[in-house]
Design an enzyme around this catalytic site. Structure first.
Site, PDB file in Angstrom:
ATOM      1  CE  LYS A  54      -3.862  -2.224   2.371  1.00 36.96           C
ATOM      2  NZ  LYS A  54      -4.541  -2.541   3.622  1.00 36.96           N
ATOM      3  CD  GLN A  98      -3.548  -4.112   6.763  1.00 34.31           C
ATOM      4  OE1 GLN A  98      -3.708  -3.112   6.047  1.00 34.31           O
ATOM      5  NE2 GLN A  98      -3.888  -5.320   6.363  1.00 34.31           N
ATOM      6  CG  ASP A 121      -9.868   0.259   5.240  1.00 30.85           C
ATOM      7  OD1 ASP A 121      -9.617  -0.334   4.171  1.00 30.85           O
ATOM      8  OD2 ASP A 121      -9.146   0.226   6.242  1.00 30.85           O
TER       9      ASP A 121
HETATM   10  N1  GUN Z   1      -6.959  -6.371   6.561  1.00 38.28           N
HETATM   11  C1  GUN Z   1      -7.300  -7.180   5.529  1.00 38.28           C
HETATM   12  N2  GUN Z   1      -7.936  -6.471   4.572  1.00 38.28           N
HETATM   13  C2  GUN Z   1      -7.999  -5.196   5.020  1.00 38.28           C
HETATM   14  C3  GUN Z   1      -8.527  -3.999   4.458  1.00 38.28           C
HETATM   15  O1  GUN Z   1      -9.091  -3.966   3.360  1.00 38.28           O
HETATM   16  N3  GUN Z   1      -8.368  -2.882   5.223  1.00 38.28           N
HETATM   17  C4  GUN Z   1      -7.769  -2.906   6.446  1.00 38.28           C
HETATM   18  N4  GUN Z   1      -7.703  -1.754   7.125  1.00 38.28           N
HETATM   19  N5  GUN Z   1      -7.278  -3.997   6.978  1.00 38.28           N
HETATM   20  C5  GUN Z   1      -7.386  -5.139   6.258  1.00 38.28           C
END
Ligand code: GUN
Length: 294
Positions: A54, A98, A121
């Site tokens: 990311k 995350q 998100d």
């Molecule tokens: N952990 C697994 N997928 C995601 C996601 O799309 N966003 C976040 N913040 N954590 C994750």
């Protein structure tokens, strides 16, 4: 005829190219550089890989990337204080914490602390509420990426039967809302579903998001159906001879290829689209925060 492969990697590249163009245009027209802040707590290896990707891709499209690492022992108050600080920072347009978080932290409380306008998100209750009642908020990245691939492949989905296997807040539930909005007839199947093979067999569209390797059998799939495989599961791979695992989805891929009309591969399907949609959401959030029309 074997199924058409839906190339998420190539599609994600196109999305990122468009994001990079929007970022350059925003800089030129308004002097604004979108900024995405990512917070990771602890040292979960899978989360670290996701976050590294990311952070790298955020910089590649010309956005500012802010990356915060916190120890797994961090207390909830400290984490929420960091989120609040980022809420107030005008150079930060998107905030992502995350998941999963360590057990002693209440995930919902952390998500609710994020300014809904910066919640790239789409997990905040304001955004899930907006999605459930007509839209206008931030849409979770993985379901958004799945929807974009389905629309690209199928065009109008009105009246099609869609089954989503999995009912998580991150994928299953928002995916159901998006497919309802696309006028599909939607079934959400889960671990207590009585006859999963029959539910899958009735579907024109299958979105598999259960996190169990190759659980959806190829023989269940209606000939010609479109299959989106959200699963990313590492399984032992003795054939490699190096002790490493290999990645498989939630769908029995080889058998599914003989029945489906189209299918996303794992890797190279949904995964790359999730990050591309995160970058797209960050631009959308930036435009909204500055009252700039898209
Ligand atoms: N952990 C697994 N997928 C995601 C996601 O799309 N966003 C976040 N913040 N954590 C994750």
């Amino acid at each position: 005829m074997p199924a058409t492969l839906i190339d998420g990697k190539a599609f994600a590249q196109k999305v990122r190219d468009r994001v990079a163009e929007s970022v350059a245009a925003l800089k030129a027209s308004h002097g604004i550089t979108p900024g995405l802040a990512v917070i990771i707590v602890g040292h979960d290896p899978a989360s670290q890989v996701y976050v590294r990707n990311k952070v790298r891709q955020t910089a590649e499209v010309g956005m500012n990337s802010f990356h915060f690492e916190m120890d797994s022992t961090v207390d909830q108050k400290t984490l929420i204080a960091k989120v609040r600080e980022l809420n107030e920072d005008p150079s930060v347009n998107g905030i992502l914490v995350q998941l999963p978080l360590p057990k002693h932290i209440d995930e919902a409380a952390v998500i609710e602390a994020i300014d809904p306008k910066k919640d790239v998100d789409g997990f905040h209750v304001i955004n899930s509420g907006l999605l459930a009642t007509g839209g206008g908020g931030m849409v979770p990245c993985t379901p958004l990426g799945c929807l974009m691939m389905l629309e690209d492949h199928l065009g109008d989905m009105s009246g099609l039967k869609a089954v989503i296997v999995g009912r998580s807040n991150i994928v299953g539930k928002p995916m159901a809302q998006l497919l309802l909005d696309a006028n599909c007839t939607v079934t959400v199947a889960h671990s207590r579903t009585k006859d999963l093979p029959a539910e899958v067999a009735a579907a024109d569209i299958i979105v598999a998001a259960v996190g169990r390797p190759e659980m959806i059998k190829g023989s269940w799939i209606k000939p010609g159906a479109t299959v989106i495989d959200v699963g990313i599961n590492g399984i032992p791979a003795p054939e490699r001879g190096d002790g490493k695992t290999r990645l498989v989805g939630d769908v029995e891929f080889a058998a599914a290829c003989n029945r489906a009309g189209a299918i996303t591969p794992v890797p190279g399907g949904v995964g790359p689209m999730t990050i591309a949609c995160l970058l797209k959401n960050t631009v959308t959030a930036t435009l909204k925060q500055h009252n700039i029309d898209a």
